[in-house]
Design a protein around this motif. Structure first.
Motif, PDB file in Angstrom:
ATOM      1  N   PRO A  54      -4.625 -91.850 -18.780  1.00 58.77           N
ATOM      2  CA  PRO A  54      -4.294 -93.424 -18.447  1.00 58.77           C
ATOM      3  C   PRO A  54      -2.529 -93.831 -18.068  1.00 58.77           C
ATOM      4  O   PRO A  54      -2.300 -94.679 -17.137  1.00 58.77           O
ATOM      5  N   THR A  55      -1.805 -93.666 -19.387  1.00 58.17           N
ATOM      6  CA  THR A  55      -0.498 -93.669 -18.428  1.00 58.17           C
ATOM      7  C   THR A  55      -0.181 -92.519 -17.551  1.00 58.17           C
ATOM      8  O   THR A  55       1.313 -92.232 -17.250  1.00 58.17           O
ATOM      9  N   SER A  56       0.028 -91.340 -17.044  1.00 61.44           N
ATOM     10  CA  SER A  56       0.249 -90.452 -16.388  1.00 61.44           C
ATOM     11  C   SER A  56       0.308 -90.862 -14.664  1.00 61.44           C
ATOM     12  O   SER A  56       1.798 -90.496 -13.960  1.00 61.44           O
ATOM     13  N   THR A  57      -0.087 -92.128 -14.073  1.00 57.84           N
ATOM     14  CA  THR A  57      -0.501 -93.247 -12.739  1.00 57.84           C
ATOM     15  C   THR A  57       1.031 -91.646 -11.525  1.00 57.84           C
ATOM     16  O   THR A  57       0.614 -90.973 -11.041  1.00 57.84           O
ATOM     17  N   SER A  58       2.051 -91.741 -11.883  1.00 59.70           N
ATOM     18  CA  SER A  58       2.963 -91.772 -10.825  1.00 59.70           C
ATOM     19  C   SER A  58       2.713 -90.124 -10.925  1.00 59.70           C
ATOM     20  O   SER A  58       3.619 -89.152 -10.324  1.00 59.70           O
ATOM     21  N   ARG A  59       2.331 -89.476 -12.281  1.00 62.54           N
ATOM     22  CA  ARG A  59       2.274 -88.005 -12.464  1.00 62.54           C
ATOM     23  C   ARG A  59       1.303 -87.181 -12.445  1.00 62.54           C
ATOM     24  O   ARG A  59       1.105 -86.397 -11.922  1.00 62.54           O
ATOM     25  N   ILE A  60       0.185 -88.173 -11.182  1.00 59.73           N
ATOM     26  CA  ILE A  60      -1.174 -87.784 -11.287  1.00 59.73           C
ATOM     27  C   ILE A  60      -0.955 -86.628 -10.579  1.00 59.73           C
ATOM     28  O   ILE A  60      -1.611 -85.732 -10.427  1.00 59.73           O
ATOM     29  N   GLU A  61      -0.605 -86.955  -9.091  1.00 57.33           N
ATOM     30  CA  GLU A  61      -0.831 -86.240  -7.579  1.00 57.33           C
ATOM     31  C   GLU A  61       0.014 -84.953  -8.642  1.00 57.33           C
ATOM     32  O   GLU A  61      -0.324 -83.722  -8.392  1.00 57.33           O
ATOM     33  N   MET A  62       1.210 -84.793  -9.549  1.00 59.60           N
ATOM     34  CA  MET A  62       2.093 -83.516  -9.149  1.00 59.60           C
ATOM     35  C   MET A  62       1.181 -82.877 -10.598  1.00 59.60           C
ATOM     36  O   MET A  62       1.129 -81.376 -10.226  1.00 59.60           O
ATOM     37  N   ILE A  63       0.739 -83.438 -11.576  1.00 60.81           N
ATOM     38  CA  ILE A  63      -0.127 -82.320 -12.018  1.00 60.81           C
ATOM     39  C   ILE A  63      -1.482 -81.989 -11.756  1.00 60.81           C
ATOM     40  O   ILE A  63      -1.987 -81.182 -11.695  1.00 60.81           O
ATOM     41  N   ALA A  64      -1.749 -82.675 -11.154  1.00 60.86           N
ATOM     42  CA  ALA A  64      -3.999 -82.045 -10.225  1.00 60.86           C
ATOM     43  C   ALA A  64      -3.180 -81.403  -9.223  1.00 60.86           C
ATOM     44  O   ALA A  64      -4.339 -80.181  -9.270  1.00 60.86           O
ATOM     45  N   LYS A  65      -2.384 -81.388  -8.865  1.00 61.34           N
ATOM     46  CA  LYS A  65      -1.689 -80.570  -7.531  1.00 61.34           C
ATOM     47  C   LYS A  65      -2.517 -78.363  -8.098  1.00 61.34           C
ATOM     48  O   LYS A  65      -2.963 -77.784  -7.631  1.00 61.34           O
ATOM     49  N   GLU A  66      -1.588 -78.752  -9.355  1.00 57.43           N
ATOM     50  CA  GLU A  66      -1.657 -77.496  -9.899  1.00 57.43           C
ATOM     51  C   GLU A  66      -2.748 -77.235 -10.923  1.00 57.43           C
ATOM     52  O   GLU A  66      -1.796 -75.973 -11.590  1.00 57.43           O
ATOM     53  N   ALA A  67      -3.470 -77.980 -11.013  1.00 59.62           N
ATOM     54  CA  ALA A  67      -4.290 -77.851 -11.816  1.00 59.62           C
ATOM     55  C   ALA A  67      -5.823 -76.944 -12.121  1.00 59.62           C
ATOM     56  O   ALA A  67      -5.831 -76.164 -11.159  1.00 59.62           O
ATOM     57  N   GLN A  68      -6.129 -75.682 -13.108  1.00 59.79           N
ATOM     58  CA  GLN A  68      -6.726 -75.102 -13.544  1.00 59.79           C
ATOM     59  C   GLN A  68      -7.771 -75.139 -14.127  1.00 59.79           C
ATOM     60  O   GLN A  68      -7.975 -75.893 -14.717  1.00 59.79           O
ATOM     61  N   ASP A  91      -9.283 -80.743  -4.994  1.00 56.75           N
ATOM     62  CA  ASP A  91     -11.079 -80.097  -6.035  1.00 56.75           C
ATOM     63  C   ASP A  91     -11.123 -80.178  -6.833  1.00 56.75           C
ATOM     64  O   ASP A  91     -13.207 -79.397  -7.120  1.00 56.75           O
ATOM     65  N   THR A  92     -10.542 -79.808  -8.032  1.00 62.85           N
ATOM     66  CA  THR A  92     -10.979 -78.799  -9.484  1.00 62.85           C
ATOM     67  C   THR A  92     -11.442 -80.190  -9.933  1.00 62.85           C
ATOM     68  O   THR A  92     -11.152 -81.015  -9.973  1.00 62.85           O
ATOM     69  N   PRO A  93     -12.855 -79.203 -11.089  1.00 61.44           N
ATOM     70  CA  PRO A  93     -13.480 -80.359 -11.413  1.00 61.44           C
ATOM     71  C   PRO A  93     -12.569 -81.510 -12.317  1.00 61.44           C
ATOM     72  O   PRO A  93     -11.620 -80.787 -13.274  1.00 61.44           O
ATOM     73  N   VAL A  94     -13.363 -82.585 -13.064  1.00 61.36           N
ATOM     74  CA  VAL A  94     -12.528 -83.585 -13.466  1.00 61.36           C
ATOM     75  C   VAL A  94     -13.882 -83.705 -15.289  1.00 61.36           C
ATOM     76  O   VAL A  94     -15.233 -83.939 -14.689  1.00 61.36           O
ATOM     77  N   ALA A  95     -13.054 -83.910 -15.760  1.00 58.31           N
ATOM     78  CA  ALA A  95     -14.421 -84.181 -17.088  1.00 58.31           C
ATOM     79  C   ALA A  95     -13.318 -85.316 -17.111  1.00 58.31           C
ATOM     80  O   ALA A  95     -11.980 -84.834 -17.748  1.00 58.31           O
ATOM     81  N   ILE A  96     -14.107 -86.003 -18.662  1.00 59.23           N
ATOM     82  CA  ILE A  96     -13.334 -87.543 -19.341  1.00 59.23           C
ATOM     83  C   ILE A  96     -13.754 -87.207 -20.761  1.00 59.23           C
ATOM     84  O   ILE A  96     -14.915 -86.792 -20.885  1.00 59.23           O
ATOM     85  N   GLY A  97     -12.455 -87.592 -21.334  1.00 59.36           N
ATOM     86  CA  GLY A  97     -12.676 -86.903 -22.749  1.00 59.36           C
ATOM     87  C   GLY A  97     -12.361 -88.495 -23.993  1.00 59.36           C
ATOM     88  O   GLY A  97     -12.353 -88.614 -23.384  1.00 59.36           O
ATOM     89  N   PHE A  98     -12.082 -88.255 -25.389  1.00 54.83           N
ATOM     90  CA  PHE A  98     -11.714 -89.174 -25.979  1.00 54.83           C
ATOM     91  C   PHE A  98     -12.460 -90.356 -26.260  1.00 54.83           C
ATOM     92  O   PHE A  98     -12.843 -90.779 -25.135  1.00 54.83           O
TER      93      PHE A  98
END
Length: 253
Positions: free
Chosen positions: A150-164, A198-205
């Motif tokens: 929830p605190t990633s906010t400004s970093r979401i795009e950066m992280i998501a673009k390289e997600a595997q 378009d990398t799949p998203v899963a929600i946890g915690f």
């Protein structure tokens, strides 16, 4: 297509978690097969560690139980090697940087490849510090699963673009554990991720009820349940297999 991507292909993915070696590695193998039988699409396996900083009391205690039986990283690898002869379900390790570095990053990733581990979730590895391990993992076709909080906010795009593999969205602040109410605006986080990948998203915690699974299946591509399963193991020990099957089956009914 990788096994992880296939887990999300044309369906919603239920992802189960348990700690290897709790109460024994033979039972860990059995419990994973029971999860698969009940409908799990992917399983996360926690490697026992003395300082699992992302975990709440339930999973911390599972780590202590597993370590007290003499469970080691090598023994977990051997268990997965045996398990792979019985199933093709995607398997992901959840572990921390210390055990990987102690084992040797190259040796660890090579062994993951040999036994059929598909990906790694490393809660204490920031995006900015993944470079060296990411390069080694890529050499062995091991996918590094990114976490977005929830605190990633400004970093979401950066992280998501390289997600595997898939993106692990942390639904709540704090550590793992069952929660009766999750207040995070998960929709907003998922929409931000969808805008760049378009990398799949899963929600946890915190997820543990069928209503929560149903809700998050609407929002995302998968739901992750760990502490609730580990609580069943803590309660029933060696006899938890059928209870795990019933719980997962009921969640997915």
């Amino acid at each position: 297509m990788s096994r992880i991507k296939n887990a999300f292909e044309n369906k919603k993915a239920f992802i189960g978690f348990l700690t290897a070696g709790d109460p024994s590695l033979d039972k860990t193998e059995e419990f994973i097969l029971e999860m698969e039988r009940a409908g799990a699409a992917l399983v996360e396996i926690g490697i026992p560690f003395s300082d699992p900083i992302a975990e709440g009391p339930v999973i911390q205690e599972a780590n202590i139980r597993a370590l007290s039986t003499g469970c080691t990283t090598d023994k977990v690898f051997n268990m997965v090697d045996s398990l792979r002869k019985k199933t093709n379900i995607p398997l992901v390790f959840l572990t921390y940087l210390n055990p990987i570095f102690k084992y040797g990053s190259d040796r660890f990733c090579k062994r993951c490849k040999e036994v059929g581990i598909d990906g790694l979730i490393i809660p204490d590895m920031p995006y900015e510090e993944k470079g060296e391990l990411a390069k080694i993992a890529a050499e062995y076709a091991i996918e590094l699963i990114s976490l977005i909080a929830p605190t990633s906010t400004s970093r979401i795009e950066m992280i998501a673009k390289e997600a595997q593999g898939f993106i692990y969205v942390v639904s709540s602040m704090g550590v793992t554990g069952v929660r009766s109410d999750i207040k995070t605006n998960v929709t907003e986080i998922v929409e931000s991720i969808r805008a760049v990948t378009d990398t799949p998203v899963a929600i946890g915690f915190g997820i543990h009820k069928r209503e929560q699974v149903r809700e998050y299946f609407k929002e995302a591509d998968g739901a992750i349940i760990g502490s609730a399963i580990v609580k069943i193991i803590a309660q029933y020990g060696d006899k938890a297999g059928e209870k795990i099957y019933e719980y997962v089956h009921e969640l997915l009914a």
